[in-house]
Scaffold this active site. Structure first.
Site, PDB file in Angstrom:
ATOM      1  N   SER A 146       4.159   2.213   8.254  1.00  0.00           N
ATOM      2  CA  SER A 146       3.760   1.225   7.249  1.00  0.00           C
ATOM      3  C   SER A 146       4.965   0.668   6.505  1.00  0.00           C
ATOM      4  CB  SER A 146       2.808   1.863   6.235  1.00  0.00           C
ATOM      5  OG  SER A 146       1.562   2.112   6.811  1.00  0.00           O
ATOM      6  N   GLY A 147       4.950  -0.637   6.297  1.00  0.00           N
ATOM      7  CA  GLY A 147       6.028  -1.286   5.560  1.00  0.00           C
ATOM      8  C   GLY A 147       7.216  -1.682   6.401  1.00  0.00           C
ATOM      9  N   HIS A 193       0.814  -1.227   0.000  1.00  0.00           N
ATOM     10  CA  HIS A 193       0.000   0.000   0.000  1.00  0.00           C
ATOM     11  C   HIS A 193       0.847   1.277   0.000  1.00  0.00           C
ATOM     12  CE1 HIS A 193       0.397  -0.090   4.517  1.00  0.00           C
ATOM     13  NE2 HIS A 193       0.402   1.217   4.341  1.00  0.00           N
TER      14      HIS A 193
END
Length: 406
Positions: free
Chosen positions: A356-357, A215
């Site tokens: 994120s990630g 994403h």
């Protein structure tokens, strides 16, 4: 021969005075003789079961190397060079004509600027005298001893190739949510930046590949728009790389959270150091049991819609089983087998925007760190009954292998 990097002495110092500490890096090449019975076994296994042969060879050789490296460590720790000796590490093993060729990097520190030849002779003399007294089923061919020059960056890269290791820090494993990380504490953490602005975290899994969330690239998948930095501070990266390739899971479809995984190939490999290392990728069957401790790291906001820190943050959380996480008051059935929950049902510690990630890692009983999850999604940050949800790395292990060869 011996390569060492000296700090130039002050012109006011006499010739034989102690100089600032410098490092000596030696790469030692030598050969083992296999016994005739071992050669026969290996030939037989190679002809009839190649995969099994490699496994048996590796297991026998590993046990011998562990014993031999222990001897090398003990040799120098008990010698006149005990204060100078730092470490040694086998960096390559190969086979040729019934012999096993071992390549080992040895690291020393020294305080003298003009005795490199004598220092080299001491290393070689001490090693030969000790190892000549060692016997066993695998015997060293002493005539094969050879020392080669090696530059410091390459030596450090070879010394730090093992995954999941990190240098000792003052805080050790006693960490809590919202704490600043320390230099080299989480050396696989990377910052994915779009036009030099931090957007997502990522995990170094080899010197050329990162693992992150799909994403992160919903709005921008062109590698030319992205760069990667490594280091504790966003404002002062230790190294930077541009991006060559971005490979998003083919079955990821935003806004769904399923298959939220991507790999990123760097434009050029990084050299490992004590502060830049790779995390271990777990095999499909690797267990991350419920209630076990794991650590999430990143430069995400300190609270929902809050400000982002300049220094890497770390938080200790616990694995929550999918059954609990799928309860109606938690995520009401939204957690699939490819997802993993971690945090606390009472809230307080969690990943947040900008994390994120990034990595969720857990250590085995030997202190080796494995990548359990990739920061994926959650309901705001650190709310009660809303733990962080991560992409489960073991679920996608074969996909990672198919894209990266790792």
């Amino acid at each position: 021969m011996l390569f060492f990097q000296n700090i130039p002495p002050s012109r006011s110092l006499p010739e034989f005075k102690i100089a600032p500490e410098s490092l000596h890096y030696v790469i030692l090449h030598f050969q083992y003789h296999l016994t005739l019975s071992q050669v026969i076994i290996f030939i037989y296994l190679f002809l009839y079961s190649e995969k099994f042969e490699h496994y048996v060879f590796f297991m026998i050789l590993s046990n011998c190397l562990i014993r031999r490296m222990w001897v090398i460590n003990e040799t120098f720790h008990g010698s006149r060079l005990r204060r100078q000796y730092v470490k040694s590490h086998v960096v390559q093993v190969s086979r040729a004509k019934g012999k096993v060729i071992i390549h080992t990097v040895l690291k020393f520190k020294s305080y003298y600027t003009n005795t490199s030849a004598k220092f080299r002779d001491k290393i070689e003399t001490i090693l030969r005298q000790k190892l000549k007294g060692e016997t066993g089923s695998l015997c060293i061919d002493y005539s094969s001893f050879r020392f080669s020059d090696i530059a410091m960056p390459m030596a450090e890269n070879l010394l730090h190739t093992c995954c999941g290791h990190r240098k000792i820090t003052r805080s050790g494993n006693k960490i809590a949510g919202g704490m600043d990380a320390e230099e080299g504490e989480w050396p696989w953490q990377a910052s994915l930046q779009q036009k030099n602005v931090h957007r997502c975290g990522a995990t170094l899994i080899s010197n050329s590949w990162l693992l992150t969330a799909a994403h992160c690239f919903v709005k921008a998948r062109d590698p030319k728009q992205w760069n990667v930095s490594f280091g504790l501070l966003l404002s002062d990266p230790q190294i930077q790389r541009s991006v060559k390739d971005i490979i998003v899971h083919e079955n990821y479809h935003y806004p769904s959270h399923n298959n939220d995984i991507a790999v990123v190939r760097l434009s050029s490999p990084v050299l490992y150091t004590s502060n830049i290392r790779r995390a271990c990728l777990p095999e499909t069957s690797y267990p991350f049991p419920p209630n076990s401790d794991v650590v999430v790291t990143g430069w995400g906001t300190l609270q929902s819609d809050g400000t982002s820190p300049n220094i890497l943050q770390k938080g200790l959380v616990k694995i929550i089983d999918n059954k609990t996480c799928n309860r109606r008051v938690v995520y009401d059935g939204a957690i699939t087998p490819g997802m993993l929950c971690a945090g606390f049902l009472e809230g307080s510690v969690d990943a947040c925007q900008g994390d994120s990630g990034g990595p969720l890692v857990g250590a085995d009983n030997k202190g080796t760190w494995f990548l359990a999850g990739i920061v994926s999604w959650g309901d705001e940050c650190a709310l009660p009954n809303k733990p962080g949800v991560y992409t489960r790395v073991t679920h996608y292990r074969e996909w990672i292998m198919s894209k990266t060869g790792l």
